[in-house]
Write an enzyme that holds these catalytic residues in place. Structure first.
Site, PDB file in Angstrom:
ATOM      1  N   HIS A   1       1.087  -1.160   0.006  1.00 21.85           N
ATOM      2  CA  HIS A   1       0.279  -0.211  -0.141  1.00 21.85           C
ATOM      3  C   HIS A   1       1.319   1.313  -0.197  1.00 21.85           C
ATOM      4  O   HIS A   1       2.117   1.106   1.021  1.00 21.85           O
ATOM      5  CB  HIS A   1      -0.742  -0.111   1.076  1.00 21.85           C
ATOM      6  CG  HIS A   1      -1.617   1.778   1.581  1.00 21.85           C
ATOM      7  ND1 HIS A   1      -1.297   2.189   2.470  1.00 21.85           N
ATOM      8  CD2 HIS A   1      -2.597   2.027   0.659  1.00 21.85           C
ATOM      9  CE1 HIS A   1      -2.634   3.403   2.712  1.00 21.85           C
ATOM     10  NE2 HIS A   1      -2.430   3.206   1.399  1.00 21.85           N
ATOM     11  N   SER A   2       0.401   1.914  -1.056  1.00 24.33           N
ATOM     12  CA  SER A   2       1.191   2.967  -0.705  1.00 24.33           C
ATOM     13  C   SER A   2       2.235   3.455  -1.561  1.00 24.33           C
ATOM     14  O   SER A   2       3.246   2.596  -2.144  1.00 24.33           O
ATOM     15  CB  SER A   2       1.071   4.503   0.201  1.00 24.33           C
ATOM     16  OG  SER A   2       1.138   6.132   0.483  1.00 24.33           O
ATOM     17  N   MET A   3       3.567   3.994  -0.272  1.00 19.62           N
ATOM     18  CA  MET A   3       5.161   3.854  -0.702  1.00 19.62           C
ATOM     19  C   MET A   3       5.709   2.497  -0.076  1.00 19.62           C
ATOM     20  O   MET A   3       6.887   1.818  -0.688  1.00 19.62           O
ATOM     21  CB  MET A   3       5.817   4.728   0.729  1.00 19.62           C
ATOM     22  CG  MET A   3       5.550   6.251   0.284  1.00 19.62           C
ATOM     23  SD  MET A   3       6.241   6.537  -1.467  1.00 19.62           S
ATOM     24  CE  MET A   3       7.962   6.092  -1.494  1.00 19.62           C
TER      25      MET A   3
ATOM     26  N   GLN B   1      -1.352  -0.808  -4.382  1.00 20.55           N
ATOM     27  CA  GLN B   1      -2.549   0.285  -3.980  1.00 20.55           C
ATOM     28  C   GLN B   1      -2.461   1.206  -3.662  1.00 20.55           C
ATOM     29  O   GLN B   1      -1.587   1.475  -2.794  1.00 20.55           O
ATOM     30  CB  GLN B   1      -3.739  -0.444  -2.600  1.00 20.55           C
ATOM     31  CG  GLN B   1      -3.978  -2.001  -2.222  1.00 20.55           C
ATOM     32  CD  GLN B   1      -4.286  -2.350  -1.242  1.00 20.55           C
ATOM     33  OE1 GLN B   1      -2.943  -2.247  -0.656  1.00 20.55           O
ATOM     34  NE2 GLN B   1      -5.182  -3.887  -1.935  1.00 20.55           N
TER      35      GLN B   1
ATOM     36  N   THR C   1      -0.421   3.509  -5.129  1.00 17.08           N
ATOM     37  CA  THR C   1       1.818   3.833  -4.569  1.00 17.08           C
ATOM     38  C   THR C   1       2.071   5.203  -5.681  1.00 17.08           C
ATOM     39  O   THR C   1       1.792   4.385  -6.668  1.00 17.08           O
ATOM     40  CB  THR C   1       2.670   2.338  -4.903  1.00 17.08           C
ATOM     41  OG1 THR C   1       2.132   1.422  -4.181  1.00 17.08           O
ATOM     42  CG2 THR C   1       3.554   2.524  -5.188  1.00 17.08           C
TER      43      THR C   1
END
Length: 908
Positions: free
Chosen positions: A150-152, A177, A179
């Site tokens: 998720h993200s980073m 997700q 990212t």
């Protein structure tokens, strides 16, 4: 524009995921060496109820999936995936199941401080080794791990492949997700931008080595204002066909935009992900399949185009049409049928021979949303019945209220009939429809309104619908700064109940479609804007697909939406705001030094801002350089000078820039700079009045610039910077500096009040606070002696200069704040921030500000360097806008250089 991005988006259409048993997180013991090297990080295994109890001895038999949280994310965010996967495993009696692991990154702010990204990547590598060791000796032991980031966390997963000793076969599936793959949202330090460059360069250069890794990137759409979806699209490479990027609003069975956090728990997306995971299992190895083609096929099935059928790897080409069903031949070109409590099954047969000459396509729809086959192609030339047929249901596409299929007749020359199957329906009510048409007759073109029409003009088109489908092609809609409101007004002849209409905005060059379901008749409003500009090699047109009701009229009205255009500018360029604000303040600072040199007086911040901060001083030069960088000879000269690429040129190559954006951002920066000046002066008056009521101020003394005590302060703060955190030292000197203007203001006011007892003087002193103008407050001079007047004027000049320096310095503190927050959060693990992005800058700033704090304009006025110091801020502002838009960490360097010249003016 800010309001449009932050608040004016669709409502949250995601359902929440729930746990049916209490979630538990079992901490996995790591090797001592790993635990010692990464004391802040941990690895957990997710479980619930009996499943969690069974796994306490770590005798695992499932398929390992590792979840990586993002910026300030928690390892507990794995629970939505883990819980839904557990329920799905129960449905198949644990024939297959997944073990979800999660990494605890101590909720680090990696989107703002890049110094720990490399450390996180190395820790994940150690975790993968530990996870695979847990399965050693099992019957179906895995050789690789699937990762959800998720993200980073998604970027950290991609960075694994840049590690020297990492074996690429250790991961075969990566799902990210929201990212930001393309670039950091806020490039606040060099470590962050360098990390991005390393990861993206590796993925481009080593694309051949990534063939066995399948990557899916899911973006949140317009609800996610933290990471715009354009950043979440993986770099497109012709040789890299195992990567897929989609926006959640286009994902079948979800059709919802998600915000940055809800993408982790959005039930519709989680279900799509888990269904994909189970379809990816190889029955022989009981692990995720090693076949990259199958992996891509499964992801396309669940995330791009869902045919409303359960996934099959090799569906049978032909099906036997059995059952005692009635065969009915339909010769009409348009047919609709309503099913309600039918006890008999039927086959409707459409002979194609008569239609091939007149029509190019056939379109069918079915509102029964089950997963069984319903449309077939026959090759019988003689009979109207056929026993064996090709299953065309795989060509269908699922939409929110219906499943549709469109076939080009020329692509099926061997078919003689199309057959629609209607099984017995007890208690079910649904409708079917088919029609033959020429594609040209159902495709209309609508030119979009010009950007500068500001919504006053509109484009209109009227569709007298007799058909089931219309495609409205939107001409000249291909840039990210275009934004429109589309109104679809539907009118029907009779008031009978109809199925809802579905409107889909289809963007052919990326998977970012959005779908709207509307009752008929009604007025529906659709926002049309892009996440990605049209690639130069692509000539396709965006389409508005209208899945209509027959006998209804549809009027399509399109207008430019000025608010959403501003929203797009904010969405794509909000990260550059600090650069434009500081550039304006720096130009004002240069103007103040210039007037000090020419008149001996320092002008007011607000007045000088209006006079000096002009876009034509900086913008044309950057535009000329960007234009010239299109020529090879200029690029060669530029590179030979070892100059970095101009950020605006990079953004132009990504189709995310145009000259007018820069002008708008500059004016926005001027506005913010003006109001920060007003804020500082107002705060100064408030603090000064508070100070005056509490403390009797001492006399303002003229001191040496460098005294032993100041030298000690300088050295101690430099040591603080070197041994702990640079941003911490910067904050201390900033807080110290804050008291300087207050002290000057209070002392000037107090001693002016104290100096005369005449009636006139007391009248003047009563109006002091009123006369304190927007930036500092002019001190009345009418009744003061010449020496007093000179000192007072000097104090006012110094005060104005200190306020501008403080304004500049505030932005340096704000840009360095993330590394300070990161350091404070990790203080229990390490006293020294390593690596520290602002250590060297902090030491220089401490020395500069310790001297500036005690300087006055009288020293600067007579300096030989003042002419240079006054002229340097202009080229520095140009350089800041040229090289700081995508590298915010460069901004403090430009400001520091300008302040350094100011300090030298005090001595030379």
């Amino acid at each position: 524009g800010v309001r449009d991005v932050m608040f004016l988006y669709e409502e949250n259409r995601c359902s929440m995921t729930y746990m049916y048993e209490y979630p538990e997180y079992l901490k996995i013991k790591l090797p001592k060496k790993t635990a010692r090297r990464y004391p802040a990080y941990e690895l957990y295994l997710y479980g619930e109820g009996n499943y969690a109890e069974e796994n306490k001895n770590l005798l695992l038999t499932g398929i390992p999936v590792l979840f990586l949280p993002g910026n300030a994310g928690s390892y507990k965010q794995v629970r939505s995936l883990g819980s839904v996967a557990l329920r799905k495993a129960e449905d198949v009696d644990f024939k297959y199941h997944f073990n979800f692991f999660s990494v605890n990154f101590n909720e680090e702010l990696v989107a703002l401080y890049g110094g720990s990204l490399q450390r996180q990547t190395k820790f994940v590598h150690e975790c993968i080794k530990v996870i695979l060791k847990l399965y050693k000796g099992r019957e179906f032991a895995p050789s690789s791990v699937a990762i959800v980031g998720h993200s980073m966390g998604g970027l950290v997963a991609r960075a694994l492949l840049t590690l020297k000793n990492f074996k690429p076969e250790l991961i075969n599936l990566l799902i990210t997700q929201a990212t930001p793959h393309v670039a950091p949202v806020m490039p606040l330090d060099k470590y962050l931008t360098d990390f991005y460059t390393a990861v993206n360069s590796h993925w481009i250069l080593k694309a051949q080595d990534l063939r066995n890794l399948t990557t899916l990137s899911v973006a949140g759409g317009f609800r996610d204002y933290q990471v715009r979806s354009g950043l979440a699209f993986l770099p497109r490479l012709s040789q890299h066909d195992s990567a897929l990027s989609v926006v959640s609003s286009a994902v079948p069975r979800a059709w919802a935009s998600t915000d940055h956090l809800s993408i982790v728990w959005c039930k519709e997306l989680i279900l799509a992900t888990i269904r994909a995971f189970f379809d990816l299992i190889d029955e022989n190895t009981r692990q995720i399949t090693e076949d990259p083609k199958k992996r891509m096929s499964v992801l396309n099935h669940h995330f791009v185009r869902h045919p409303a059928k359960m996934y099959e790897e090799n569906p049978e080409a032909f099906t036997h049409l059995t059952g005692a069903f009635n065969w009915i031949t339909v010769k009409a070109s348009k047919w609709t049928y309503s099913v309600y409590n039918d006890s008999d099954g039927k086959y409707f047969s459409f002979p194609l021979t008569s239609h091939r000459k007149s029509y190019s396509h056939v379109y069918c729809e079915n509102s029964m949303l089950d997963t069984s086959s319903w449309i077939y192609g026959c090759m019988n030339t003689n009979s109207s019945m056929c026993l064996e047929a090709a299953d065309l249901s795989w060509r269908a596409e699922l939409l929110p209220t219906t499943k549709v299929v469109m076939l080009k007749l020329l692509d099926y020359p061997s078919l003689s009939h199309i057959v629609i199957q209607v099984p017995p329906a007890v208690g079910n009510k649904y409708t079917l429809g088919c029609e033959f048409f020429k594609k040209d007759s159902r495709t209309v073109q609508l030119p979009v309104t010009h950007l500068f029409s500001f919504g006053f003009s509109s484009s209109k088109i009227l569709l007298n619908s007799t058909g089931l489908l219309y495609n409205v092609q939107l001409q000249h809609f291909n840039q990210i700064y275009q934004a429109f409101k589309i109104y679809i007004d539907s009118h029907c002849q009779s008031l009978k109940e109809r199925k809802p209409s579905v409107y889909r905005l289809h963007i052919p060059w990326s998977y970012e479609d959005s779908i709207t379901v509307a009752k008929v008749p009604s007025l529906a409003e659709i926002s049309a804007k892009l996440h990605i500009a049209q690639p130069h090699s692509d000539s396709s047109l965006p389409e508005l697909n209208i899945y209509s009701s027959p006998d209804c009229q549809y009027e399509v009205i399109l207008k430019t939406s000025l608010l959403q255009v501003l929203g797009q500018i904010v969405r794509f360029h909000a990260g550059a705001f600090p650069v434009y604000i500081v550039s304006n303040i720096l130009l004002t600072y240069g103007g103040q030094l210039s007037t000090l040199r020419s008149t001996g007086q320092c002008s007011d911040f607000s007045l000088q801002l209006v006079r000096t901060a002009k876009p034509y001083k900086v913008e044309p030069l950057i535009s000329i350089v960007v234009f010239l960088q299109g020529f090879n000879w200029f690029r060669e000269i530029w590179e030979s000078l070892s100059l970095p690429e101009v950020d605006a040129a990079v953004l132009s190559s990504q189709d995310a820039w145009f000259p007018l954006v820069s002008l708008i951002l500059f004016l926005f920066g001027t506005g913010i700079a003006y109001w920060t000046g007003v804020f500082f002066s107002t705060s100064l008056r408030l603090f000064s009045s508070l100070w005056l009521t509490l403390i009797r101020p001492s006399e303002l003394q003229k001191d040496k610039l460098i005294t032993p005590s100041r030298l000690c302060g300088m050295i101690s703060l430099a040591l603080v910077s070197w041994t702990t955190c640079g941003a911490f030292a910067v904050l201390i000197i900033y807080l110290q500096y804050l008291f300087k203007p207050v002290h000057i203001f209070v002392t000037s006011v107090f001693h002016f009040q104290d100096s005369g007892h005449s009636k006139e003087t007391s009248q003047n002193s009563s109006t002091l606070t009123v006369k304190a103008q927007s930036s500092v407050g002019s001190i009345p001079e009418a009744t003061q002696s010449p020496s007093n007047s000179k000192t007072s004027a000097e104090a006012v000049n110094s005060l104005k200069m200190h306020i501008t320096v403080l304004n500049l310095f505030t932005w340096i503190v704000l840009l360095n704040l993330p590394s300070l927050i990161y350091w404070l959060k990790n203080l229990r693990y390490n006293v020294r921030l390593d690596p520290d992005p602002c250590r060297s800058t902090a030491i220089i700033l401490v020395c500069i500000l310790e001297i500036l704090m005690n300087s006055s304009t009288s020293e600067v006025k007579s300096s030989k360097l003042l002419k240079i110091a006054a002229k340097v801020p202009l080229p520095l502002s140009v350089a800041m806008l040229a090289f700081g838009l995508m590298h915010l960490y460069r901004v403090p360097h430009f400001v520091t250089f300008s302040l350094l010249l100011h300090v030298l003016c005090c001595f030379v």
